[in-house]
Design an enzyme around this catalytic site. Structure first.
Site, mmCIF file in Angstrom:
data_model
loop_
_atom_site.group_PDB
_atom_site.id
_atom_site.type_symbol
_atom_site.label_atom_id
_atom_site.label_comp_id
_atom_site.label_asym_id
_atom_site.label_seq_id
_atom_site.Cartn_x
_atom_site.Cartn_y
_atom_site.Cartn_z
ATOM 1 C CE LYS A 125 -27.242 -9.142 -43.135
ATOM 2 N NZ LYS A 125 -27.606 -8.222 -42.054
ATOM 3 C CG ASP A 143 -25.532 -6.406 -39.011
ATOM 4 O OD1 ASP A 143 -25.166 -5.441 -39.711
ATOM 5 O OD2 ASP A 143 -26.121 -7.392 -39.475
#
Ligand code: ATR
Length: 283
Positions: free
Chosen positions: A70, A107
């Site tokens: 990420k 997210d």
């Protein structure tokens, strides 16, 4: 170069076998009759940039990115959204027709929409956020957008909680406070919402040992961990009659913007999708 009408996207991780993304996107592709596919790609850390460039050349629409890539995804993109900027990490890379790569962090959207669905607004509310890692950064933005008045960050290492509060305060309207997990007994009674953003309680990790008996009887507990779906923390919350929210809502809602970016259709988060994922999780 890929040809034909179908759009192809990927999910890149190491390992990637545990990812629910193929199952999630597969459900929507079938439900919405979209001609496309989302392919799991196991890519070691050292090959990440090379593989991304190759997928882009091959005509992929983009990729979802999971552990441990990420931060690398954020670093290689040409532009990013505010959530990726705040997190310093991206879980979605969109390949633009002009060759540019856009990094997003959905997210934050996942948590925000899961909370909105279950609690509505957090206006005036006090939240206890457990953890001060990457997931906590996105969570702070989500809690701020929902109007939380105060967010108390509690972390095993209190200095990390303090650093996070300082770093994100300029981006978040809520008042950010920080303390160590050992301050739980003092702070738990003041919270209307408790969010676990740590990896504790995940399959193979020890659970958090917190006494929810100290929380308000009306408090809500949300765990971002979804494997297992019923974490020890949520089991304890339910046993004490607290409102418990599992991590599947966040997972489904974070995937929706990815699906739309890859396949051009806005999908819906439905009980049918939840049932499909629960089956996949317990398979
Ligand atoms: P992520 O990107 O998933 O948030 P991370 O950045 O490595 O992962 O952060 C993990 C978080 O979980 C941290 O807040 C960590 O606490 P420390 O900073 O004190 O290490 C927290 N964490 C992990 N295991 C934990 C445990 N057993 N008890 C309490 N906190 C834990």
């Amino acid at each position: 170069m890929l040809t034909g009408a179908g759009k192809i996207a990927g999910v890149v991780g190491w390992p990637v076998g545990h990812s629910l993304s193929p199952s999630l996107h597969g459900y929507w592709l079938e439900e919405l009759q979209v001609d496309g596919a989302l392919i799991p790609l196991a890519v070691p850390r050292e090959d990440f940039a090379r593989v991304i460039a190759a997928l882009q050349r091959a005509g992929f629409a983009g990729v979802n990115v999971t552990v441990p890539h990420k931060e690398a995804a954020f670093a290689l993109a040409h532009s990013c959204d505010a959530a990726a900027e705040a997190a310093g990490a991206a879980n979605l890379l969109v390949f633009r027709p002009d060759g540019r790569i856009e990094a997003r962090n959905t997210d934050m959207i996942g948590l925000r929409e899961s909370l909105r669905e279950t609690m509505g607004s957090l206006n005036g509310k006090t939240v206890l956020l457990l953890g001060a890692g990457g997931a906590a950064r996105g969570a702070l933005l989500a809690l701020g957008e929902l109007g939380a008045a105060k967010v108390q960050i509690l972390n095993r290492h209190a200095d990390k909680a303090r650093a996070l509060a300082r770093a994100l305060q300029p981006m978040v309207k809520s008042e950010l406070l920080a303390a160590g997990l050992d301050d739980w007994a003092r702070l738990a009674p003041g919270a209307e919402l408790i969010v676990n953003s740590t990896s504790a309680g995940m399959k193979g990790h020890a659970p958090l040992r917190l006494d929810l008996g100290l929380a308000r009887k009306t408090a809500t507990v949300l765990d971002i961990v979804y494997n297992p779906l019923q974490t020890e923390l949520l089991k304890q919350a339910k046993a004490r009659g607290l409102n418990a929210i599992d991590g599947l809502g966040m997972l489904m809602h974070q995937a929706a913007p990815s699906f739309e970016a890859f396949f051009g259709v806005k999908p819906a988060v439905t009980p049918g999708l939840r049932a499909h994922l629960e089956k996949a999780l317990y398979a």
